[in-house]
Design an enzyme around this catalytic site. Structure first.
Site, PDB file in Angstrom:
ATOM      1  N   HIS A 274       5.947  -0.259  -2.410  1.00  0.00           N
ATOM      2  CA  HIS A 274       5.531   0.535  -3.582  1.00  0.00           C
ATOM      3  C   HIS A 274       5.617   2.040  -3.346  1.00  0.00           C
ATOM      4  CE1 HIS A 274       3.021  -3.121  -5.206  1.00  0.00           C
ATOM      5  NE2 HIS A 274       4.324  -3.305  -5.253  1.00  0.00           N
TER       6      HIS A 274
ATOM      7  N   ALA B   1      -9.898  -7.775   6.982  1.00  0.00           N
ATOM      8  CA  ALA B   1      -8.604  -7.707   7.667  1.00  0.00           C
ATOM      9  C   ALA B   1      -8.781  -7.499   9.175  1.00  0.00           C
ATOM     10  CB  ALA B   1      -7.775  -6.576   7.061  1.00  0.00           C
TER      11      ALA B   1
ATOM     12  N   THR C 275      -4.501  -8.995   0.046  1.00  0.00           N
ATOM     13  CA  THR C 275      -3.828  -8.876  -1.245  1.00  0.00           C
ATOM     14  C   THR C 275      -4.224 -10.056  -2.109  1.00  0.00           C
ATOM     15  OG1 THR C 275      -1.699  -8.616  -2.363  1.00  0.00           O
ATOM     16  CG2 THR C 275      -1.693  -9.904  -0.360  1.00  0.00           C
TER      17      THR C 275
ATOM     18  N   PRO D  59     -11.472 -11.820   2.548  1.00  0.00           N
ATOM     19  CA  PRO D  59     -12.858 -12.278   2.454  1.00  0.00           C
ATOM     20  C   PRO D  59     -13.097 -13.159   1.225  1.00  0.00           C
ATOM     21  CG  PRO D  59     -12.720  -9.888   2.084  1.00  0.00           C
ATOM     22  CD  PRO D  59     -11.355 -10.353   2.487  1.00  0.00           C
TER      23      PRO D  59
ATOM     24  N   ASN E 181       0.831  -1.208   0.000  1.00  0.00           N
ATOM     25  CA  ASN E 181       0.000   0.000   0.000  1.00  0.00           C
ATOM     26  C   ASN E 181       0.860   1.251   0.000  1.00  0.00           C
ATOM     27  OD1 ASN E 181      -2.126  -1.697   0.101  1.00  0.00           O
ATOM     28  ND2 ASN E 181      -2.579  -1.379   2.271  1.00  0.00           N
ATOM     29  N   VAL E 182       0.283   2.302  -0.545  1.00  0.00           N
ATOM     30  CA  VAL E 182       0.986   3.574  -0.654  1.00  0.00           C
ATOM     31  C   VAL E 182       0.301   4.645   0.194  1.00  0.00           C
ATOM     32  CG1 VAL E 182       1.917   3.046  -2.941  1.00  0.00           C
ATOM     33  CG2 VAL E 182      -0.329   4.140  -2.762  1.00  0.00           C
TER      34      VAL E 182
END
Ligand code: NAD
Ligand code: ZN
Length: 242
Positions: free
Chosen positions: A119, A232, A189, A215, A102-103
């Site tokens: 990333h 999560a 992910t 999920p 994630n960014v």
């Protein structure tokens, strides 16, 4: 392995390595790329904005998109999933490692320290000339593009774009941590894209346990030790008995 076994394995693990993707931030209201873009941006696919070509063609357009995403993440808050991982780091100490794709910077804001952002992140920019990295000004004071305080050069989003290489040192640190892990967690992910799959196998190949929280079933699922079919935050609560 069942949930009780997975909980025991995680509680006993001295070394824990975690990989997160866009799914962990979904509960903070940050859309994954699989969610459609909205408004003006619905005309563009992320792949057509998050690339060196797109930036070369139209830097203003690309910066506008990133500036909007930056505003959105700064308006969002870390959720229970981010917080539980920060808490797990407190408990495991040196034995804990977190790699994120994630960014959005939410893990850092939740207090995670043993963290690599594979990333890059939306909250900094990088000078195109001298490569200096700087925090962006607060969203309300920010008009892109930023200029470098050292050399005056134009700065680009500090993001690893499609077609660019991941930062080698960060990736190596992640591979080492996953190879050494007693338990690895793969959270939110899809697992199709490198490095998610590669990191999971670093752990599995050395006899470690790999637990997924998602999920939805992923391409990795059949190869993993156990999957928690939950969001999560809920999945981490179940695994930690919180
Ligand atoms: P991805 O390929 O990592 O897929 C998202 C995954 O999250 C899916 O498997 C989905 O089933 C799962 N998911 C959805 N809701 C969830 C929840 N509440 N809890 C746990 N899992 C959940 O991500 P992508 O969106 O296809 O993104 C591709 C690349 O772009 C990745 O590097 C991603 O991290 C990055 N990206 C980052 C952000 C961010 O920083 N928040 C947002 C969009 C994309
Ligand atoms: Zn510079």
């Amino acid at each position: 392995m069942n949930l009780a076994d997975a909980r025991t394995a995680l509680a006993r693990a001295r070394r824990v390595a975690v990989l997160t993707g866009a799914g962990i931030s979904a509960e903070s209201g940050i859309p994954t790329f699989r969610d459609a873009q909205t408004g003006h941006w619905a005309r563009f696919k992320p792949e057509d904005l998050a690339s060196p070509d797109a930036y070369f063609r139209d830097p203003e357009l690309v910066w506008d998109w990133y500036a909007g995403r930056y505003r959105d993440v700064m308006a969002a808050m870390p959720n229970a999933g981010h917080n539980l991982l920060a808490q797990m780091e407190q408990e495991k100490g040196d034995g804990f490692f977190l790699a994120t794709q994630n960014v959005d910077g939410l893990h850092a804001r939740a207090g995670s320290k043993r963290l690599v952002e594979l990333h890059g992140n939306l909250t900094t920019a990088r000078c195109e000339v001298c490569h200096r990295v700087e925090d962006l000004p607060a969203p309300q004071d920010f008009t892109p593009p930023p200029t470098c305080a050292t050399c005056g050069g134009r700065m680009r989003p500090n993001i690893v774009w499609f077609g660019e290489f991941l930062p080698e040192a960060a990736l190596e640190a992640a591979a080492d941590a996953f190879a050494a892990a007693d338990v690895a967690l793969i959270i939110g992910t899809s697992g199709v894209v490198y490095p998610a799959a590669g990191l999971a196998f670093e752990t599995l190949d050395r006899g470690g346990t790999v637990i997924e929280i998602n999920p939805t079933e992923t391409d990795l699922t059949p190869r993993l030790s156990f999957s928690v079919r939950e969001t999560a935050a809920r999945g981490l609560e179940l695994l930690l008995g919180a």
